[in-house]
Design an enzyme around this catalytic site. Structure first.
Site, PDB file in Angstrom:
ATOM      1  N   ARG A 152       2.053  -2.049  -6.158  1.00 20.82           N
ATOM      2  CA  ARG A 152       2.001  -0.868  -7.017  1.00 20.82           C
ATOM      3  C   ARG A 152       3.296  -0.048  -6.996  1.00 20.82           C
ATOM      4  O   ARG A 152       3.814   0.340  -8.044  1.00 20.82           O
ATOM      5  CB  ARG A 152       0.835   0.023  -6.574  1.00 20.82           C
ATOM      6  CG  ARG A 152       0.494   1.149  -7.532  1.00 20.82           C
ATOM      7  CD  ARG A 152      -0.589   2.064  -6.945  1.00 20.82           C
ATOM      8  NE  ARG A 152      -1.798   1.364  -6.570  1.00 20.82           N
ATOM      9  CZ  ARG A 152      -2.825   1.118  -7.378  1.00 20.82           C
ATOM     10  NH1 ARG A 152      -2.804   1.568  -8.622  1.00 20.82           N
ATOM     11  NH2 ARG A 152      -3.894   0.463  -6.950  1.00 20.82           N
TER      12      ARG A 152
ATOM     13  N   GLY B 250       0.781  -1.233   0.000  1.00 23.28           N
ATOM     14  CA  GLY B 250       0.000   0.000   0.000  1.00 23.28           C
ATOM     15  C   GLY B 250       0.811   1.280   0.000  1.00 23.28           C
ATOM     16  O   GLY B 250       0.272   2.349   0.260  1.00 23.28           O
TER      17      GLY B 250
ATOM     18  N   CYS C 102     -17.521   2.572 -27.005  1.00 26.77           N
ATOM     19  CA  CYS C 102     -18.739   3.367 -27.140  1.00 26.77           C
ATOM     20  C   CYS C 102     -19.330   3.648 -25.769  1.00 26.77           C
ATOM     21  O   CYS C 102     -20.482   3.298 -25.492  1.00 26.77           O
ATOM     22  CB  CYS C 102     -19.743   2.607 -28.002  1.00 26.77           C
ATOM     23  SG  CYS C 102     -19.028   2.097 -29.560  1.00 26.77           S
TER      24      CYS C 102
ATOM     25  N   GLU D 219       5.091  -6.042   1.705  1.00 30.75           N
ATOM     26  CA  GLU D 219       4.707  -6.675   0.429  1.00 30.75           C
ATOM     27  C   GLU D 219       4.070  -5.654  -0.510  1.00 30.75           C
ATOM     28  O   GLU D 219       2.887  -5.761  -0.830  1.00 30.75           O
ATOM     29  CB  GLU D 219       3.782  -7.872   0.680  1.00 30.75           C
ATOM     30  CG  GLU D 219       2.641  -7.559   1.637  1.00 30.75           C
ATOM     31  CD  GLU D 219       1.799  -8.776   2.002  1.00 30.75           C
ATOM     32  OE1 GLU D 219       2.305  -9.904   1.923  1.00 30.75           O
ATOM     33  OE2 GLU D 219       0.625  -8.568   2.364  1.00 30.75           O
TER      34      GLU D 219
HETATM   35  C1  LIG Z   1      -2.941  -5.920  -2.921  1.00 31.21           C
HETATM   36  C2  LIG Z   1      -2.220  -6.315  -1.711  1.00 31.21           C
HETATM   37  C3  LIG Z   1      -0.901  -5.882  -1.510  1.00 31.21           C
HETATM   38  C4  LIG Z   1      -0.211  -4.910  -2.425  1.00 31.21           C
HETATM   39  O1  LIG Z   1      -0.808  -3.658  -2.340  1.00 31.21           O
HETATM   40  P1  LIG Z   1      -0.174  -2.395  -3.143  1.00 31.21           P
HETATM   41  O2  LIG Z   1      -1.125  -1.293  -2.869  1.00 31.21           O
HETATM   42  O3  LIG Z   1      -0.120  -2.797  -4.571  1.00 31.21           O
HETATM   43  O4  LIG Z   1       1.179  -2.160  -2.570  1.00 31.21           O
HETATM   44  C5  LIG Z   1      -0.226  -6.367  -0.412  1.00 31.21           C
HETATM   45  N1  LIG Z   1      -0.824  -7.217   0.462  1.00 31.21           N
HETATM   46  C6  LIG Z   1      -2.093  -7.638   0.314  1.00 31.21           C
HETATM   47  C7  LIG Z   1      -2.685  -8.559   1.314  1.00 31.21           C
HETATM   48  C8  LIG Z   1      -2.831  -7.189  -0.769  1.00 31.21           C
HETATM   49  O5  LIG Z   1      -4.106  -7.595  -0.913  1.00 31.21           O
END
Ligand SMILES: *Cc1c(COP(=O)(O)O)cnc(C)c1O
Length: 404
Positions: free
Chosen positions: A273, A234, A348, A270
């Site tokens: 993005r 995130g 469209c 983890e």
């Molecule tokens: C989607 C997700 C991520 C990655 O989130 P980003 O916003 O892409 O960094 C990490 N952990 C879990 C559990 C997720 O569902």
């Protein structure tokens, strides 16, 4: 904007019918991921959330910089295991089916992120068929947060009612279950929490502190050592400011301080993005420029059925125009009259807009456009089959940067 040289060259060289195309700069991706890794303390493990972009060359390019991959379905688990054999997998996500769980037991994932008490029982069931297998689990916690802690972030997965993870009292209950017979084959390693997406480094650091403090309290109450905490992904990506980057150095410094307070702890993050968004571009060509009720519209080859990101997030995708001087036709070349144009696709529907009223002085039919920040949640979240236009090309460029 920072279009890399190999991407710019190819975007100009492709034939019109080879557009639109996704262009990925894998050398730039590797350099970015290595810089992220270098900003983190040694006791922070970096996993890549594969759902952001699971294309095989992207997964492979990240291999040297990451400690593993977070997968959120049986499909992703099988795919990542095939593309990067031997890589560590953390298997998360809600609604794991018995078949997915059995396959992951056979494949031997490194960590399980359990989303519910039922998943604990399903895992125990699957293990009963495999007497030699064990499972190392993190319990995914949906922790309460201070009011305002997640204000104005893009998405929240926790801190409020959601289908994700376990409420704190259910975490306590699962910890007690794991102290009993269920714990013989299922080892509790720690806590996982992925509560929000779109957080700045300051807020990510504060959130990580909150998750770790809560986990330390849980461990103390149950007389357990606090081994591992995964604080999720995130990390913010600002589509309105393509040059900006999440402050990995500040985040790494904050996590180092947190680790100082918890000597036995391994942290894991983890991101998805913030690792891959910047390495991808969607290159296309302006087919037509029209003036409609006082505004300019440029219609490009392709659209949101290939690059759904701006439509789902409600933003304007940043872009750069590559002017093309040659105009092969005898009729007048359509061109924008105002300083701004809305860049729409071929669908469209009025929702098929990549950028609204964006500065694009003099944009002409035949010019090329490179949409940036198209390396994450782009092609793979798009509704490709709607209207049956051709699929884009895919080019994974891998040129060593000059001087390397
Ligand atoms: C989607 C997700 C991520 C990655 O989130 P980003 O916003 O892409 O960094 C990490 N952990 C879990 C559990 C997720 O569902």
């Amino acid at each position: 904007m920072t279009v890399t040289a190999p991407v710019r060259r190819l975007a100009a060289a492709l034939a019109p019918d080879d557009l639109p195309a996704y262009l990925y700069d894998l050398a730039a991706l590797r350099a970015h991921a290595a810089a992220v890794r270098a900003a983190l303390p040694a006791r922070v493990e970096l996993y890549y959330a594969a759902k952001a972009n699971p294309e095989p060359p992207v997964l492979a390019a990240l291999r040297g910089a990451v400690d593993g991959y977070e997968v959120a379905s049986g499909g992703e688990a099988a795919h990542v295991a095939a593309v990067v054999p031997g890589a560590r997998l953390a298997f998360g996500g809600p609604g794991k089916t018995p078949a997915e769980i059995a396959a992951a037991v056979r494949a031997g994932v490194h960590r399980w992120h359990l989303e519910s008490e039922q998943e604990l029982h399903l895992l125990a069931d699957a293990l009963a068929d495999h007497p030699d297998a064990g499972a190392d689990v993190l319990l995914r916690a949906n922790l309460p947060l201070d009011p305002g802690a997640l204000d104005s972030v893009a998405l929240t997965m926790g801190g409020r009612p959601t289908p994700f993870g376990l409420d704190p009292d259910r975490v306590e209950h699962c910890v007690r279950l794991l102290a009993g017979p269920l714990g013989r084959r299922i080892r509790l390693r720690g806590i996982h929490a992925h509560l929000a997406s779109g957080l700045s480094a300051d807020r990510q650091t504060a959130l990580a502190g909150h998750i770790v403090d809560w986990s330390a309290g849980l461990a103390r109450r149950h007389g357990l050592a606090l081994d591992e905490v995964n604080v999720g992904g995130g990390m913010a990506v600002d589509y309105a400011d393509p040059g900006a980057r999440f402050d990995w150095t500040a985040f790494g410094t904050g996590l180092a301080k947190l680790l100082d307070r918890h000597p036995g702890l391994t942290l894991r993050i983890e991101p998805g993005r913030a690792l891959t968004a910047y390495c991808g571009w969607y290159a296309t060509q302006v087919l037509d420029v029209k003036h409609s009720h006082g505004e300019d519209f440029a219609v490009v080859r392709g659209g949101t059925h290939h690059l759904r990101t701006p439509a789902t997030r409600g933003h304007d995708q940043p872009f750069e125009v590559l002017p093309v001087e040659h105009w092969p036709h005898p009729w007048p070349r359509p061109a924008a009259r105002t300083g701004r144009a809305t860049l729409a696709g071929q669908l469209c529907t009025p929702k098929d807009v990549l950028a609204h009223r964006a500065p694009a002085p003099g944009l002409r039919a035949g010019d090329r456009v490179l949409f940036a920040m198209a390396g994450a949640y782009a092609w793979n979240i798009s509704h490709h089959d709607f209207l049956m236009h051709p699929r884009p090309g895919f080019h994974h460029l891998d040129e060593a940067p000059p001087g390397s």
